[in-house]
Design a protein around this motif. Structure first.
Motif, short mmCIF file in Angstrom:
data_model
loop_
_atom_site.label_atom_id
_atom_site.label_comp_id
_atom_site.label_asym_id
_atom_site.label_seq_id
_atom_site.Cartn_x
_atom_site.Cartn_y
_atom_site.Cartn_z
N THR A 32 -5.87 48.66 -19.30
CA THR A 32 -5.95 48.88 -17.86
C THR A 32 -6.49 47.62 -17.17
O THR A 32 -7.43 46.99 -17.65
N MET A 33 -5.87 47.27 -16.05
CA MET A 33 -6.31 46.13 -15.27
C MET A 33 -6.63 46.60 -13.86
O MET A 33 -6.07 47.61 -13.39
N GLY A 34 -7.51 45.89 -13.21
CA GLY A 34 -7.86 46.32 -11.87
C GLY A 34 -8.54 45.24 -11.06
O GLY A 34 -8.72 44.11 -11.52
N TRP A 35 -8.87 45.62 -9.84
CA TRP A 35 -9.56 44.74 -8.91
C TRP A 35 -10.82 45.44 -8.39
O TRP A 35 -10.77 46.62 -8.00
N TYR A 36 -11.90 44.70 -8.40
CA TYR A 36 -13.15 45.12 -7.79
C TYR A 36 -13.48 44.12 -6.69
O TYR A 36 -12.93 43.02 -6.64
N ARG A 37 -14.39 44.51 -5.82
CA ARG A 37 -14.85 43.58 -4.80
C ARG A 37 -16.33 43.76 -4.56
O ARG A 37 -16.88 44.84 -4.78
N GLN A 38 -16.95 42.70 -4.09
CA GLN A 38 -18.36 42.74 -3.77
C GLN A 38 -18.61 41.97 -2.48
O GLN A 38 -18.37 40.76 -2.42
N ALA A 39 -19.07 42.69 -1.48
CA ALA A 39 -19.43 42.09 -0.20
C ALA A 39 -20.91 41.71 -0.24
O ALA A 39 -21.68 42.27 -1.02
N PRO A 40 -21.33 40.76 0.59
CA PRO A 40 -22.74 40.35 0.61
C PRO A 40 -23.67 41.54 0.84
O PRO A 40 -23.46 42.34 1.76
N GLY A 41 -24.67 41.66 -0.03
CA GLY A 41 -25.64 42.73 0.12
C GLY A 41 -25.19 44.08 -0.34
O GLY A 41 -25.92 45.07 -0.17
N LYS A 42 -24.00 44.15 -0.92
CA LYS A 42 -23.47 45.44 -1.38
C LYS A 42 -23.17 45.40 -2.86
O LYS A 42 -23.04 44.34 -3.46
N GLN A 43 -23.03 46.59 -3.43
CA GLN A 43 -22.69 46.68 -4.84
C GLN A 43 -21.20 46.43 -5.05
O GLN A 43 -20.38 46.65 -4.16
N ARG A 44 -20.88 45.98 -6.26
CA ARG A 44 -19.48 45.80 -6.61
C ARG A 44 -18.82 47.17 -6.66
O ARG A 44 -19.37 48.13 -7.21
N GLU A 45 -17.62 47.26 -6.08
CA GLU A 45 -16.92 48.54 -6.03
C GLU A 45 -15.47 48.37 -6.48
O GLU A 45 -14.86 47.32 -6.31
N LEU A 46 -14.94 49.45 -7.03
CA LEU A 46 -13.54 49.46 -7.44
C LEU A 46 -12.64 49.47 -6.21
O LEU A 46 -12.85 50.26 -5.28
N VAL A 47 -11.64 48.60 -6.23
CA VAL A 47 -10.62 48.59 -5.17
C VAL A 47 -9.39 49.37 -5.65
O VAL A 47 -8.92 50.27 -4.98
N ALA A 48 -8.90 48.99 -6.83
CA ALA A 48 -7.72 49.65 -7.39
C ALA A 48 -7.60 49.27 -8.85
O ALA A 48 -8.05 48.19 -9.25
N ASP A 49 -7.00 50.15 -9.63
CA ASP A 49 -6.67 49.79 -11.00
C ASP A 49 -5.33 50.39 -11.39
O ASP A 49 -4.78 51.26 -10.69
N ILE A 50 -4.79 49.89 -12.49
CA ILE A 50 -3.46 50.30 -12.93
C ILE A 50 -3.43 50.30 -14.44
O ILE A 50 -3.88 49.36 -15.10
N SER A 51 -2.90 51.38 -15.01
CA SER A 51 -2.81 51.51 -16.46
C SER A 51 -1.60 50.74 -16.98
O SER A 51 -0.75 50.27 -16.21
N THR A 52 -1.49 50.65 -18.29
CA THR A 52 -0.34 49.99 -18.89
C THR A 52 0.96 50.71 -18.55
O THR A 52 2.03 50.11 -18.50
N GLU A 53 0.86 52.03 -18.32
CA GLU A 53 2.05 52.82 -17.96
C GLU A 53 2.37 52.78 -16.48
O GLU A 53 3.39 53.32 -16.04
N GLY A 54 1.46 52.17 -15.69
CA GLY A 54 1.73 52.05 -14.27
C GLY A 54 1.04 53.07 -13.38
O GLY A 54 1.27 53.09 -12.17
N SER A 55 0.19 53.90 -13.96
CA SER A 55 -0.57 54.84 -13.14
C SER A 55 -1.62 54.09 -12.35
O SER A 55 -2.34 53.26 -12.89
#
Length: 120
Positions: A32-55
């Motif tokens: 599984t691959m994905g993207w997280y983001r972290q804004a100043p002063g905030k915790q890192r959060e999940l943006v989106a992820d995708i499985s090998t099958e495309g879910s």
């Protein structure tokens, strides 16, 4: 084998960007691959992820605006970001929960991050 992101930058509200990420070297497989983001002063959060099958899985804040995709032949993941808002400003990190290089398995691998700034 580190993950390498590209495509960040400065964009006006309502604009679009496309982020890309792939391992810097040859690998055997990636899960599984994905993207997280972290804004100043905030915790890192999940943006989106995708499985090998495309879910796919998206944060509520980006649903309908962001699209995650992958190219398994290139072991790459992409994030198309449309209708960007000021609150999307953050460092965006590529992530995989598992990748394999020959017989070696590596867990929880992160890219170095790419800055996305939404500003008028």
């Amino acid at each position: 084998v580190p993950l390498v992101e590209s495509g960040g930058g400065l964009v006006q509200p309502g604009g679009s960007l496309r982020l890309s990420c792939a391992p810097s070297g040859s690998i055997t497989s990636i899960n599984t691959m994905g993207w997280y983001r972290q804004a100043p002063g905030k915790q890192r959060e999940l943006v989106a992820d995708i499985s090998t099958e495309g879910s796919t899985n998206y944060a509520d804040s980006v649903k309908g605006r962001f699209t995650i995709s992958r190219d398994n032949a290139k072991s790459a993941v992409y994030l198309r970001m449309d209708s960007l808002k000021l609150e999307d400003t953050a460092v965006y990190y590529c992530y995989t929960d598992r990748l394999r290089v020959g017989y070696e398995i590596y867990y929880d691998r992160w890219g170095q991050g790419t800055q996305v700034t939404v500003s008028s």
